[in-house]
Enzyme design. Structure first.
Site, mmCIF file in Angstrom:
data_model
loop_
_atom_site.group_PDB
_atom_site.id
_atom_site.type_symbol
_atom_site.label_atom_id
_atom_site.label_comp_id
_atom_site.label_asym_id
_atom_site.label_seq_id
_atom_site.Cartn_x
_atom_site.Cartn_y
_atom_site.Cartn_z
ATOM 1 N N ASP A 110 0.029 36.029 35.756
ATOM 2 C CA ASP A 110 0.859 34.835 35.934
ATOM 3 C C ASP A 110 0.363 33.954 37.078
ATOM 4 O OD1 ASP A 110 1.537 36.586 37.984
ATOM 5 O OD2 ASP A 110 3.492 37.069 37.160
ATOM 6 N N ASP A 138 14.437 42.443 39.780
ATOM 7 C CA ASP A 138 15.250 42.130 38.599
ATOM 8 C C ASP A 138 14.657 42.756 37.334
ATOM 9 O OD1 ASP A 138 12.983 40.622 38.167
ATOM 10 O OD2 ASP A 138 14.018 38.718 37.883
ATOM 11 N N HIS A 196 11.540 42.395 36.237
ATOM 12 C CA HIS A 196 10.510 41.633 35.517
ATOM 13 C C HIS A 196 9.142 42.290 35.578
ATOM 14 C CE1 HIS A 196 9.567 38.931 39.299
ATOM 15 N NE2 HIS A 196 8.848 40.024 39.319
ATOM 16 N N GLU A 252 11.395 37.118 33.203
ATOM 17 C CA GLU A 252 12.692 37.298 33.852
ATOM 18 C C GLU A 252 13.725 37.811 32.854
ATOM 19 O OE1 GLU A 252 12.369 37.398 36.783
ATOM 20 O OE2 GLU A 252 11.641 35.628 37.799
HETATM 21 P P1 PGA Z 1 5.843 42.927 44.868
HETATM 22 O O1 PGA Z 1 6.148 42.057 43.567
HETATM 23 O O2 PGA Z 1 4.662 43.773 44.528
HETATM 24 O O3 PGA Z 1 5.521 41.914 45.934
HETATM 25 O O4 PGA Z 1 7.054 43.729 45.152
HETATM 26 C C1 PGA Z 1 6.223 42.688 42.343
HETATM 27 C C2 PGA Z 1 6.643 41.719 41.262
HETATM 28 O O5 PGA Z 1 7.469 40.823 41.524
HETATM 29 O O6 PGA Z 1 6.180 41.872 40.128
#
Ligand code: PGA
Length: 263
Positions: free
Chosen positions: A67, A136, A138, A143
């Protein structure tokens, strides 16, 4: 899903780097799906060390990132393209023309998304997709409520994601509200999936996505429907799992298990 619980962030990073390295050695022209965020930084450091000290060769590897924030140019220091160069690409012998990160400042996100999907197809599909997980639930920026059939497209970020990612920006208002992300369907097409998670803040969501019901409200639960998904957690992220003794038994008796199930 294979669940591997490791003592801490360092061990999680080592284990996930070893899994990725194994695939790169198995197939020199591996198509590798990559993730950004705090979680994979340690893994990328280990892979860079394997390149420098052991000659792990990335020259034929093609990468596709999950992404990118919509609206950010590739050289913007909050872009995921920039993140990948700083944390991984510039430390190993990847070939620049084989690295794909969604283009955040594209004029036509829809057309770009179709092109990205086509590029993945032309590369022969993703062999191994690395994932983190948001609080959340994702994967990528899929999302809550994202269809399990979704492909690369623009997604609006969930409130929690904006809050969680604000730490990288000067002000919360600066966090882009949209991103281009591979869809859940794109991710599920990968032949193998490796999800990594670390820290107490991920314990609830890890319990939900590993042991809870499959639901598009927690898009990581789609992995329960994948036939080759490995999850590497540290103790803190695994803190809420009810069946951890079982996972640990399987991990510690891998030789017996592999003989039985023929992997
Ligand atoms: P993080 O993010 O590794 O910074 O916890 C993970 C994500 O949002 O996929």
């Amino acid at each position: 899903m294979e669940i591997i619980i490791t003592p801490d962030y360092e061990a999680m990073s080592r284990t996930s780097a070893e899994i990725i390295a194994r695939e790169v050695k198995r197939k020199h022209d591996l198509v590798l799906g990559l993730a950004t965020g705090d979680t994979p930084i340690g893994t990328y450091k280990k892979l860079a060390r394997m390149y420098k000290e052991e000659g792990l060769d990335f020259s034929k590897v093609t990468t596709f990132n999950l992404d990118e924030y919509l609206g950010l140019a590739p050289l913007h220091e909050n872009s995921y393209n920039y993140f990948m160069w700083e944390n991984f690409f510039k430390h190993v012998n990847v070939s620049a023309h084989r690295l794909f990160v969604p283009q955040g400042n594209t004029d036509d996100p829809e057309e770009f998304s179709e092109w990205y999907e086509k590029k993945i197809q032309e590369a022969g599909g993703i062999d191994l997709q690395v994932l983190g997980i948001g609080r959340d639930g994702h994967i990528g920026f899929n999302e809550p409520g994202s269809s399990f059939a979704s492909r690369t497209r623009v997604k609006a970020l969930y409130e929690q994601t904006i809050k969680d990612n604000a730490r990288f920006f000067e002000r919360e208002e600066d966090v882009p509200r949209f991103a281009i992300t591979m869809g859940v369907g794109t991710i599920m097409d990968a032949r193998k999936i490796l999800l990594i998670a670390s820290g107490k803040g991920k314990a609830d969501v890890c319990r939900e996505f590993i042991e809870g019901p499959v639901t598009s409200q927690i898009t990581a639960t789609a992995l329960q429907l994948h036939n080759y998904a490995i999850v590497v957690l540290d103790e803190e992220a695994a803190g809420g799992l009810e069946r951890r003794q079982y996972y640990n038994w399987v991990r510690d008796n891998k030789h017996v298990v592999e003989k039985r199930i023929g992997r």
